[in-house]
Motif scaffolding. Structure first.
Motif, PDB file in Angstrom:
ATOM      1  N   ARG A 160      -6.936   2.919  -2.446  1.00  0.00           N
ATOM      2  CA  ARG A 160      -5.597   3.020  -3.037  1.00  0.00           C
ATOM      3  C   ARG A 160      -5.037   4.348  -3.256  1.00  0.00           C
ATOM      4  NH1 ARG A 160      -9.022  -0.234  -6.714  1.00  0.00           N
ATOM      5  NH2 ARG A 160      -9.425   1.478  -8.144  1.00  0.00           N
ATOM      6  N   MET A 161      -5.829   5.331  -3.319  1.00  0.00           N
ATOM      7  CA  MET A 161      -5.434   6.823  -3.392  1.00  0.00           C
ATOM      8  C   MET A 161      -4.603   6.929  -2.073  1.00  0.00           C
ATOM      9  SD  MET A 161      -5.685   7.832  -6.246  1.00  0.00           S
ATOM     10  CE  MET A 161      -4.895   9.550  -5.992  1.00  0.00           C
ATOM     11  N   VAL A 162      -5.451   6.704  -0.778  1.00  0.00           N
ATOM     12  CA  VAL A 162      -5.031   6.975   0.343  1.00  0.00           C
ATOM     13  C   VAL A 162      -3.527   6.354   0.692  1.00  0.00           C
ATOM     14  CG1 VAL A 162      -5.239   6.368   2.934  1.00  0.00           C
ATOM     15  CG2 VAL A 162      -7.151   7.637   1.516  1.00  0.00           C
ATOM     16  N   PHE A 163      -3.374   4.956   0.272  1.00  0.00           N
ATOM     17  CA  PHE A 163      -2.067   4.332   0.443  1.00  0.00           C
ATOM     18  C   PHE A 163      -0.862   5.173  -0.292  1.00  0.00           C
ATOM     19  CE2 PHE A 163       1.000   1.208  -1.033  1.00  0.00           C
ATOM     20  CZ  PHE A 163       1.248   0.660   0.278  1.00  0.00           C
ATOM     21  N   VAL A 164      -1.177   5.688  -1.644  1.00  0.00           N
ATOM     22  CA  VAL A 164      -0.205   6.359  -2.067  1.00  0.00           C
ATOM     23  C   VAL A 164       0.119   7.678  -1.440  1.00  0.00           C
ATOM     24  CG1 VAL A 164       0.359   7.558  -4.295  1.00  0.00           C
ATOM     25  CG2 VAL A 164      -0.637   5.321  -4.319  1.00  0.00           C
ATOM     26  N   LEU A 165      -0.998   8.454  -1.214  1.00  0.00           N
ATOM     27  CA  LEU A 165      -0.724   9.651  -0.355  1.00  0.00           C
ATOM     28  C   LEU A 165       0.049   9.414   0.971  1.00  0.00           C
ATOM     29  CD1 LEU A 165      -4.099  11.598  -1.007  1.00  0.00           C
ATOM     30  CD2 LEU A 165      -1.962  12.138  -1.989  1.00  0.00           C
ATOM     31  N   GLN A 166      -0.381   8.309   1.708  1.00  0.00           N
ATOM     32  CA  GLN A 166       0.681   8.052   2.867  1.00  0.00           C
ATOM     33  C   GLN A 166       1.939   7.934   2.501  1.00  0.00           C
ATOM     34  OE1 GLN A 166      -2.597   5.119   5.072  1.00  0.00           O
ATOM     35  NE2 GLN A 166      -0.921   6.004   6.476  1.00  0.00           N
ATOM     36  N   GLN A 167       2.155   7.028   1.546  1.00  0.00           N
ATOM     37  CA  GLN A 167       3.596   6.817   1.231  1.00  0.00           C
ATOM     38  C   GLN A 167       4.312   8.036   0.953  1.00  0.00           C
ATOM     39  OE1 GLN A 167       3.146   3.827  -1.872  1.00  0.00           O
ATOM     40  NE2 GLN A 167       4.365   2.227  -0.677  1.00  0.00           N
ATOM     41  N   ARG A 168       3.822   8.896   0.239  1.00  0.00           N
ATOM     42  CA  ARG A 168       4.275  10.196  -0.307  1.00  0.00           C
ATOM     43  C   ARG A 168       4.411  11.308   0.800  1.00  0.00           C
ATOM     44  NH1 ARG A 168       5.029  10.692  -5.860  1.00  0.00           N
ATOM     45  NH2 ARG A 168       6.062  12.728  -5.116  1.00  0.00           N
ATOM     46  N   GLY A 169       3.840  10.782   1.862  1.00  0.00           N
ATOM     47  CA  GLY A 169       4.083  11.750   3.270  1.00  0.00           C
ATOM     48  C   GLY A 169       2.906  12.809   3.202  1.00  0.00           C
ATOM     49  N   TYR A 170       1.708  12.880   2.265  1.00  0.00           N
ATOM     50  CA  TYR A 170       0.684  13.664   2.634  1.00  0.00           C
ATOM     51  C   TYR A 170      -0.408  13.376   3.551  1.00  0.00           C
ATOM     52  CZ  TYR A 170       2.654  15.812  -1.418  1.00  0.00           C
ATOM     53  OH  TYR A 170       3.601  16.665  -2.667  1.00  0.00           O
ATOM     54  N   LEU A 171      -0.321  12.111   4.138  1.00  0.00           N
ATOM     55  CA  LEU A 171      -1.311  11.815   4.913  1.00  0.00           C
ATOM     56  C   LEU A 171      -0.743  11.100   6.060  1.00  0.00           C
ATOM     57  CD1 LEU A 171      -4.420  10.549   2.749  1.00  0.00           C
ATOM     58  CD2 LEU A 171      -4.025  12.862   3.796  1.00  0.00           C
ATOM     59  N   VAL A 172      -1.002  11.346   7.192  1.00  0.00           N
ATOM     60  CA  VAL A 172      -0.767  10.486   8.284  1.00  0.00           C
ATOM     61  C   VAL A 172      -1.776   9.626   8.898  1.00  0.00           C
ATOM     62  CG1 VAL A 172       1.297  12.060   8.566  1.00  0.00           C
ATOM     63  CG2 VAL A 172      -0.623  12.524   9.922  1.00  0.00           C
ATOM     64  N   ARG A 173      -1.664   8.866   9.795  1.00  0.00           N
ATOM     65  CA  ARG A 173      -2.710   7.953  10.285  1.00  0.00           C
ATOM     66  C   ARG A 173      -2.649   8.423  11.992  1.00  0.00           C
ATOM     67  NH1 ARG A 173      -5.947   3.984   8.640  1.00  0.00           N
ATOM     68  NH2 ARG A 173      -4.291   3.798   7.076  1.00  0.00           N
ATOM     69  N   GLU A 174      -3.855   8.889  12.428  1.00  0.00           N
ATOM     70  CA  GLU A 174      -4.124   9.253  13.809  1.00  0.00           C
ATOM     71  C   GLU A 174      -3.701   7.873  14.628  1.00  0.00           C
ATOM     72  OE1 GLU A 174      -7.442  12.063  16.189  1.00  0.00           O
ATOM     73  OE2 GLU A 174      -7.901   9.637  15.216  1.00  0.00           O
ATOM     74  N   ALA A 175      -2.995   8.378  15.651  1.00  0.00           N
ATOM     75  CA  ALA A 175      -2.456   7.221  16.672  1.00  0.00           C
ATOM     76  C   ALA A 175      -3.768   6.557  17.265  1.00  0.00           C
ATOM     77  CB  ALA A 175      -1.589   7.628  17.711  1.00  0.00           C
ATOM     78  N   GLY A 176      -3.724   5.169  17.272  1.00  0.00           N
ATOM     79  CA  GLY A 176      -4.631   4.324  17.692  1.00  0.00           C
ATOM     80  C   GLY A 176      -6.013   4.180  17.027  1.00  0.00           C
ATOM     81  N   THR A 177      -6.038   4.794  15.823  1.00  0.00           N
ATOM     82  CA  THR A 177      -7.324   4.693  15.149  1.00  0.00           C
ATOM     83  C   THR A 177      -7.075   4.545  13.832  1.00  0.00           C
ATOM     84  OG1 THR A 177      -7.371   7.031  14.410  1.00  0.00           O
ATOM     85  CG2 THR A 177      -8.015   6.597  16.637  1.00  0.00           C
ATOM     86  N   ASP A 178      -8.141   4.367  13.161  1.00  0.00           N
ATOM     87  CA  ASP A 178      -8.175   4.284  11.460  1.00  0.00           C
ATOM     88  C   ASP A 178      -8.247   5.492  10.671  1.00  0.00           C
ATOM     89  OD1 ASP A 178     -10.694   4.533  11.908  1.00  0.00           O
ATOM     90  OD2 ASP A 178     -11.113   2.892  10.447  1.00  0.00           O
ATOM     91  N   ARG A 179      -8.211   6.636  11.350  1.00  0.00           N
ATOM     92  CA  ARG A 179      -8.702   7.924  10.538  1.00  0.00           C
ATOM     93  C   ARG A 179      -7.096   8.638  10.249  1.00  0.00           C
ATOM     94  NH1 ARG A 179     -12.389  11.643  14.161  1.00  0.00           N
ATOM     95  NH2 ARG A 179     -10.509  11.949  15.536  1.00  0.00           N
ATOM     96  N   LEU A 180      -7.344   9.360   9.084  1.00  0.00           N
ATOM     97  CA  LEU A 180      -6.332  10.204   8.631  1.00  0.00           C
ATOM     98  C   LEU A 180      -6.407  11.529   8.687  1.00  0.00           C
ATOM     99  CD1 LEU A 180      -6.725   7.659   5.285  1.00  0.00           C
ATOM    100  CD2 LEU A 180      -4.701   7.603   6.864  1.00  0.00           C
TER     101      LEU A 180
END
Length: 261
Positions: free
Chosen positions: A55-75
């Motif tokens: 849940r926290m990761v989802f919000v941090l991605q929405q706010r632009g603080y985290l990005v997902r590494e291309a082709g993986t599930d890593r942040l």
């Protein structure tokens, strides 16, 4: 905002904000490890359930603080925190004062230039200019390396008092702190101070010579460095002496302007 209430023993009471703490824990973990991590790994390292971290990761991605590494599930951390840092008064002042001078230097010399500061024992590129040569070396703002493994980091550390040096490196690991106090590194700092600059092969990119000078602020220590990565090319002779002379003048003017800004 009112001060926190005091407890019976006179200590300040503390408020709990679990969601905020979880978000900050995630950001600090990713900053410390320096590489992308999966949600599962983040949860394991923070000893929390995967569902609450998700849940926290989802919000941090929405706010632009985290990005997902291309082709993986890593942040990984995005540039968002870096951009916020630049927007602080000190970051804005340094960039607004130095960047026009760097642009003039690059226009006259043709060389790319990087404005570098230290943060959390790492070098951080605040701004770059590209120059007009047909082949130069540029990196994106936010790029960084451990301070003791970068020519710009060694240069900035050389122009500090011992107390300030330890403060700048307080987030370094034990090995780096031991190296910082070693006689070998002390000799490097002394040599750089005597020269007033650093010219050395890049510690990161092959066939590149780094030419770096400090931007000395009004307090007498280096607030930043300007680094010129000179690409070595077949059949092309680079006048490093001329580049150094021009770069020193640029950094000297930047220091004067910081003193009067």
């Amino acid at each position: 905002m009112p001060d926190l209430p005091e407890t019976d023993d006179g200590e300040k009471a503390s408020y709990s904000a679990p969601a905020l703490e979880k978000g900050l824990d995630i950001l600090e973990l990713l900053a410390d490890v320096g590489e992308p991590l999966s949600t599962r790994t983040i949860a394991e390292r923070l000893e929390r359930s995967k569902s609450e971290i998700f849940r926290m990761v989802f919000v941090l991605q929405q706010r632009g603080y985290l990005v997902r590494e291309a082709g993986t599930d890593r942040l990984a951390l995005s540039r968002r925190l870096f951009d916020l840092g630049i927007r602080t008064p000190s970051g804005r002042q340094l960039t607004s004062v130095v960047l026009p001078l760097m642009e003039r230097f690059s226009e006259e010399s043709g060389q790319a230039a990087h404005l570098v500061v230290l943060s959390r024992a790492q070098t951080v590129v605040l701004a770059t200019t590209s120059g007009h040569l047909d082949a130069t070396v540029t990196v994106r703002p936010g790029y960084g390396r451990p301070a003791l493994e970068a020519n710009s980091g060694l240069l900035i550390l050389a122009f500090q008092t011992r107390a300030r040096r330890l403060t700048l490196m307080k987030d370094a690991d034990h090995e780096a702190l031991t190296r910082l106090e070693s006689t070998g590194v002390a000799a490097i700092f002394e040599m750089i101070r005597e020269q007033g600059h650093q010219i050395a092969p890049s510690r990161d990119i092959l066939a590149v010579t780094d030419i770096a000078c400090p931007v000395i602020g009004p307090a007498g220590y280096a607030q930043a460095a300007i680094l010129v990565p000179c690409l070595q090319r077949h059949g092309v002779q680079t006048d490093e002496k001329a580049i150094l002379t021009s770069l020193k003048a640029c950094c000297h003017e930047a220091g004067l302007r910081l003193a009067y800004s």
